[in-house]
Design an enzyme around this catalytic site. Structure first.
Site, short mmCIF file in Angstrom:
data_model
loop_
_atom_site.label_atom_id
_atom_site.label_comp_id
_atom_site.label_asym_id
_atom_site.label_seq_id
_atom_site.Cartn_x
_atom_site.Cartn_y
_atom_site.Cartn_z
N ARG A 565 29.31 -49.25 39.58
CA ARG A 565 30.82 -50.13 38.82
C ARG A 565 30.74 -51.80 38.53
O ARG A 565 29.99 -51.85 38.83
CB ARG A 565 31.68 -49.98 40.08
CG ARG A 565 31.37 -47.99 40.56
CD ARG A 565 33.32 -48.44 41.45
NE ARG A 565 33.17 -49.19 42.77
CZ ARG A 565 33.80 -50.04 43.72
NH1 ARG A 565 35.24 -49.72 43.20
NH2 ARG A 565 33.51 -50.38 44.31
N SER A 626 22.64 -52.94 46.80
CA SER A 626 23.30 -52.23 48.07
C SER A 626 21.47 -51.95 48.24
O SER A 626 21.23 -50.23 48.46
CB SER A 626 23.51 -51.06 48.27
OG SER A 626 24.48 -51.46 48.20
N ASP A 680 27.03 -54.48 51.32
CA ASP A 680 28.88 -54.13 51.24
C ASP A 680 29.20 -54.08 52.42
O ASP A 680 30.21 -54.48 52.42
CB ASP A 680 28.48 -52.49 51.59
CG ASP A 680 27.63 -52.16 52.08
OD1 ASP A 680 27.02 -52.72 52.38
OD2 ASP A 680 27.49 -50.66 52.35
#
Length: 939
Positions: A565, A626, A680
């Site tokens: 994203r 990540s 995250d």
């Protein structure tokens, strides 16, 4: 009856009667519309009876019986039954053979009870019962080492367990002293012990209605409702009888009860008067008192009022007095008195005999309405009373009797329709197919009772399809079945408890895990010990949390899989606004060169900025990456290895932020300013920190698990400097990789670990996270099948398929209020043919696994908050945890168990939990925003 059912009308076609008789018949006829209203009122009364706060005022007491299963046909062994009757004590020894309960062997003996015992001391009553048991067993020559006993006790009790019930009040001529308010099961057991019958154990107390239901349940045919319509008959045995069942030869009979009642299997979570929330529980409606609040006043006739006034309890048990076999003869008697007074019956003859209470019995009424012989029987019965009936009198009396009994059958049907509709509604079913065990004088003695019952039930509850099953000896054989099921379930519970015991952690276990986590944290922070610590305690170089003054526009990039994203985050005084777009990374790029991968990412960023009209803006960017990295600065991190299907060349060992910057240069995109790279967990903490300045911990509990927190710089031995604080990415999923958690690893955990792609790694995560809980459950189920505790020992081949049992099933199965039918549907989708008992057991397994996960997560978090409290020298720490992850957010019990356990393990810490919204997106932007606030604009 309603005109929609003319065949059931008490008036036979073509009969011409006086207007007085017609008026009486109309008074005893209830329109269909009124029956619908009555059904609705009864369902409301049922709900009130089950409600914790409304139970005491309810007319339907809806008493829990603590019977949570029906026979499945596997019950076997010898079971003793003692039934306390009006003037007798009945004893039975029932042998079941595990053959579907089709051919039990039974021995009976009945003992007459002296009248003074019923009104003497309570101890004398129970001693007499125990003596009867002792004499009976001596006659049977039974040598069984352990004899479970079921006690049929037909009095009002407050039952709190299957084998624990306090007598509320005596009735039926009993008034023994020093019993009310005491546990009658314990009184009987003490009396039995005095007889030196140590092998006899009282395991269940019940009434006859429940026994009726249990006698009708056999293998493949569960019965979940029982209806007792009037007087029941139990075998009367002056000597010892031995018989098989069914048998063409039955012993003589004696009346056991004249009442009416209904019981059914209700969803346990709706029975608020108990703590049971799983599965189903049999509820004794005690519906005889329905109408005591006046709800039936408009259908009560003058004849009902006369019967009520002459009863021992005026104004009470109004429904019972309209349907019970004790009262039907009395209702008929008052109708005849009224008609005789109006000269519509027995003209010219004395009717004084009708003023005598009890002169007409229900069995006479049933004989009178017999279609073939009714007229002759009517004449004989009336003449036996001294009346002189003519043919017209006999015809009218027969009509009156038929009307009284038909009304009773109609009211029984209305009550049954209320129960069935309630079951259908609470099980969320479109159609309910159910077996109903039926017993009682009206059912057995009225040839059209079943026809009326089914016809009216169909009119009132068309969504329900009941099948009536005749019950035989509900208070005897049925009590034995209750006892047998209780014994079977207790044996199963012991085996299940033994199997699940290693997964059930006590406080000492959790305190030890908390101490081990604290020890590993210290090792991970130490410069000398860091390399060998299982909890890596990685510095993130995030040294501040949001304080609410951050403002501006920021880009965020969230890369963690095949989709990524790009976001723009507007931080203003009014709050945060975001816009985002998802882009796909083709497999060829994922597995190509590093330059191609990062060029593609820059192309997507530029596309997004063009669409958002941001190409002329140079915005700070927070990068959520990540993948395993060694972070050496807020905007510098070396990729350790690719995961999740990525294998782009030329990236491992390189600074991923620099790779992104170099791609921007190749694309001539000067408006890119990467200021922070985060994972995250840190993003989750920062996202919540913007809303709550006390948020200094981040927690992820989803597919994986991790935590971060703000540590004092003086304790971070792997980074220079002692001032201030820094967020530490714990990477606690690897806790236990050094073997320190081996003592809580079960055989199921070890099998799951061995079958993963990284055996021996991320061991704490494999006890907690959503990726593994379903697999743990699957292996427990396989072990239970092997022990024949589930699915009758016959698993579906699918159950042997790895990862077939998804963790989302745990969340669904454990939903409070989820009907067992829905659990069965989940299991049927896995080709598992589950019974309702299997479904209850499945829920217990899922609950055990998920609660252990929550407790272990709490133990780890307790180590964190206690360290923070001690670091700051506080007596009491108040802190907020920003939390994300599907397991925490979607599981119905996980968060509550986590919070409760944390409070127990860290009582000096007040911990609040704030669910995070988009930690990997908004959180990354806020890291960038805080970095800009600290360094100043333009830096």
């Amino acid at each position: 009856l309603p005109q929609a059912s003319p065949a059931l009308h008490p008036c036979a076609p073509g009969l011409m009667d006086s207007h007085q008789v017609q008026r009486a018949l109309r008074a005893l006829t209830i329109p269909l519309e009124r029956l619908h209203i009555m059904k609705g009122h009864m369902m409301q009364a049922m709900r009130r009876g089950l409600g914790r706060h409304t139970h005491s005022q309810a007319t339907l007491k809806m008493l829990p019986t603590y019977i949570c299963a029906t026979p499945d046909g596997t019950e076997k062994g010898d079971f003793l039954v003692v039934e306390l009757c009006q003037n007798q004590v009945r004893t039975l020894l029932v042998t079941l053979f595990g053959d579907g309960n089709l051919n039990p062997q039974m021995m009976y003996k009945t003992f007459d009870m002296p009248a003074d015992i019923r009104r003497g001391e309570g101890e004398a009553l129970f001693d007499f019962i125990a003596q009867c048991v002792s004499r009976f067993l001596a006659d049977t020559n039974s040598s069984v080492e352990h004899l479970p006993l079921g006690f049929v006790f037909p009095f009002s009790c407050r039952q709190t367990q299957l084998n624990k019930a306090e007598l509320i009040s005596w009735s039926k001529g009993f008034s023994c002293s020093d019993v009310e308010g005491k546990d009658v099961v314990q009184l009987l057991q003490s009396a039995i012990n005095k007889q030196e019958l140590s092998r006899v154990e009282v395991v269940a107390l019940m009434n006859d209605t429940v026994g009726t239901m249990m006698t009708c349940s056999t293998e493949g045919r569960p019965c979940e409702v029982a209806l007792v319509a009037g007087e029941q008959w139990a075998p009367y045995v002056p000597g010892l009888w031995v018989l098989g069942w069914p048998s063409r030869c039955s012993p003589p009979s004696l009346p056991a009860d004249k009442g009416s009642n209904c019981c059914f299997m209700a969803e346990a979570h709706l029975v608020e008067t108990t703590d049971e929330t799983s599965g189903r529980m049999c509820i004794n409606t005690e519906w005889g008192r329905f109408g005591d609040d006046g709800i039936l006043s408009d259908i009560l006739t003058p004849y009902d009022e006369c019967v009520d006034e002459e009863s021992y309890s005026p104004g009470e048990k109004r429904f019972e007095k309209m349907v019970g076999s004790l009262y039907l003869g009395e209702i008929t008697r008052h109708v005849l008195i009224a008609l005789a007074a109006e000269k519509a019956l027995f003209s010219g003859s004395s009717v004084a005999v009708l003023n005598e209470k009890g002169v007409l019995k229900t069995h006479q009424i049933l004989e009178i309405i017999n279609i073939e012989e009714g007229m002759a029987v009517t004449k004989m019965a009336l003449e036996a009373l001294g009346l002189q009936p003519n043919e017209r009198d006999c015809s009218r009396v027969q009509q009156i009797c038929r009307a009284v009994v038909t009304r009773a059958a109609t009211l029984y049907a209305t009550g049954l329709a209320a129960v069935l509709s309630y079951m259908c509604e609470t099980r969320d079913m479109d159609q309910l197919l159910v077996n109903v065990g039926v017993d009682g004088e009206l059912y057995q003695g009225h040839s059209r009772f079943e026809e009326i019952l089914l016809s009216v039930t169909k009119l009132l509850a068309p969504e329900c399809v009941p099948t009536l099953l005749p019950s035989t000896d509900g208070s005897g054989r049925g009590a034995a079945m209750v006892t047998a099921v209780a014994v079977r379930l207790e044996a199963q519970r012991r085996e299940v408890a033994e199997l699940l015991a290693p997964l059930r952690l006590n406080r000492d276990d959790l305190v030890k895990v908390q101490a081990l986590m604290r020890q590993e944290m210290e090792l991970g922070l130490g410069q000398e010990t860091h390399a060998n610590a299982s909890v890596r305690m990685l510095p993130t170089y995030v040294c501040h949390t949001p304080d609410g003054t951050e403002q501006g526009e920021f880009l965020a990039l969230d890369l963690g899989g095949t989709n990524f994203r790009v976001l723009v985050v507007h931080v203003t005084e009014e709050g945060i606004r975001m816009a985002s777009e998802i882009y796909v990374i083709p497999t060829a790029i994922m597995q190509g060169t590093g330059e191609a991968l990062f060029d593609h990412i820059i192309d997507c960023i530029m596309d997004f900025q063009e669409k958002q009209d941001l190409m002329t803006h140079t915005l700070p960017l927070g990068f959520t990456f990540s993948f395993p990295c060694q972070q050496v600065g807020l905007d510098k991190a070396l990729l350790l290895t690719w995961t999740k299907g990525f294998s782009a060349s030329g990236c491992v060992g390189q600074d991923v932020v620099q790779l992104l910057r170099e791609a921007a240069e190749r694309k001539h995109h000067a408006g890119l300013k990467v200021v922070a790279l985060v994972n995250d967990t840190v993003g989750t903490m920062m996202s919540c920190g913007y809303e709550d300045p006390k948020c200094e911990i981040g927690l992820i509990v989803g597919t994986g698990t991790n935590a971060c927190y703000m540590e004092e710089m003086r304790n971070v031995g792997t980074v220079e400097g002692d001032e201030g604080r820094m967020c530490i990415n714990m990477e606690w999923g690897a806790f236990g990789d050094n073997g320190c958690l081996d003592h809580i690893f079960t055989s199921f955990d070890r099998v799951v670990d061995e079958q993963t792609i990284n055996p021996g790694k991320q061991r704490f995560e494999k006890l907690i996270s959503g990726m593994y809980l379903g697999e743990i459950v699957r292996h427990i189920l396989l072990a239970m099948v092997d022990k024949e505790l589930l699915f009758h020992g016959n698993p579906s081949p699918k159950l042997y398929t790895k990862d077939i049992f998804k963790t989302k099933f745990l969340s669904t199965i454990e939903l409070n209020g989820l009907a067992l039918r829905q659990i069965r549907q989940i299991l049927q989708d896995l080709e598992l043919n589950a019974s309702f008992e299997d479904s209850v057991l499945m829920r217990e397994v899922c609950h055990t696994v998920s609660m252990r996960a929550a407790q272990l997560c709490a133990a780890g978090l307790a180590a964190v908050v206690e360290k923070m409290r001690e670091n700051r020298g506080l007596d009491q720490l108040s802190v907020t945890v920003g939390v994300d992850g599907t397991l925490y957010k979607l599981h119905p019990n996980f968060s509550h168990c986590l919070q409760r356990t944390l409070q127990e393990l860290a009582p000096k810490c007040t911990v609040s939990f704030m669910p995070s919204e988009d930690g990997s997106g908004k959180g990354a932007a806020l890291v960038a925003a805080v970095a800009c606030r600290i360094t100043g604009p333009g830096q």
